[in-house]
Design an enzyme around this catalytic site. Sequence first.
Site, mmCIF file in Angstrom:
data_model
loop_
_atom_site.group_PDB
_atom_site.id
_atom_site.type_symbol
_atom_site.label_atom_id
_atom_site.label_comp_id
_atom_site.label_asym_id
_atom_site.label_seq_id
_atom_site.Cartn_x
_atom_site.Cartn_y
_atom_site.Cartn_z
ATOM 1 N N MET A 59 14.176 -2.164 -10.881
ATOM 2 C CA MET A 59 14.515 -3.522 -11.278
ATOM 3 C C MET A 59 14.732 -4.404 -10.054
ATOM 4 O O MET A 59 15.327 -3.976 -9.072
ATOM 5 C CB MET A 59 15.790 -3.485 -12.124
ATOM 6 C CG MET A 59 16.215 -4.828 -12.673
ATOM 7 S SD MET A 59 17.797 -4.683 -13.565
ATOM 8 C CE MET A 59 17.358 -3.523 -14.867
ATOM 9 N N CYS A 60 14.223 -5.638 -10.118
ATOM 10 C CA CYS A 60 14.392 -6.592 -9.027
ATOM 11 C C CYS A 60 14.880 -7.931 -9.557
ATOM 12 O O CYS A 60 14.963 -8.139 -10.759
ATOM 13 C CB CYS A 60 13.075 -6.780 -8.281
ATOM 14 S SG CYS A 60 12.578 -5.293 -7.412
ATOM 15 N N THR A 61 15.195 -8.821 -8.643
ATOM 16 C CA THR A 61 15.736 -10.126 -8.999
ATOM 17 C C THR A 61 14.751 -11.228 -8.646
ATOM 18 O O THR A 61 14.140 -11.201 -7.580
ATOM 19 C CB THR A 61 17.056 -10.381 -8.252
ATOM 20 O OG1 THR A 61 17.963 -9.329 -8.548
ATOM 21 C CG2 THR A 61 17.666 -11.712 -8.671
ATOM 22 N N CYS A 99 8.874 -4.462 -7.568
ATOM 23 C CA CYS A 99 9.834 -3.914 -6.614
ATOM 24 C C CYS A 99 9.648 -2.414 -6.503
ATOM 25 O O CYS A 99 9.819 -1.691 -7.476
ATOM 26 C CB CYS A 99 11.252 -4.231 -7.081
ATOM 27 S SG CYS A 99 12.472 -3.928 -5.833
#
Length: 212
Positions: A59-61, A99
């Site tokens: 998970m990435c932002t 990611c």
Amino acid sequence: MQATLFGILGLALLGTLHAQDSIPVQADFQQDKLTGRWYSIGLASNSNWFKEKRHLMKMCTTIITTTAEGNLEVTSTYPKYGAWGEGERGGGIGSGHWCIPAAVLPRGDQCVTRNSLYTKTEQPGRFSYTSPRWGSKHSIHVVETNYEEYALVATQISKSTGSSTMVLLYSRTKELSPERLEMFTQFSREQGLTDDEILILPQTGEAGSTGM
């Protein structure tokens, strides 16, 4: 010979346009409400690169802002020693980047950001992007969103070596309900993606990942 080549290219273009037209876009799309912070929750793709690297993805932002011209400025954050896929390897909000932390992250608390610009089209909710590195062209569709909880995004990616489809599920928080995850999975299947090509991303720092 030349006429035949033009005919093949024309058919390929028509096929790409048809694929783009078949992807829905959020009705009455309100771009200003899409801005802000998002977390990548789900990712699906039929590219070969995704199949090879899916076990590394996390998970990435992504932070989205609107420019004065009405385009989207997208800033994605990922671990410093990771790598983002691009070109035929990506697409969608977050500059089409995925990611992918390296197997060993001795200084995983450090992050890298990447900025990209998505150009608005004549259709609200659809954007275009051309990768400066890979030369791939991305047609990005905000399929469905309620702005406050989730956003479902689909991208058609084309380049000289072929085309691929990518579907992303974004959330305002790091978790979504099973109903939203099922919606993402079902929509991905409707785009022709198989269960092996659909992934729910683990949070950074978690061991392993959960496929759908």
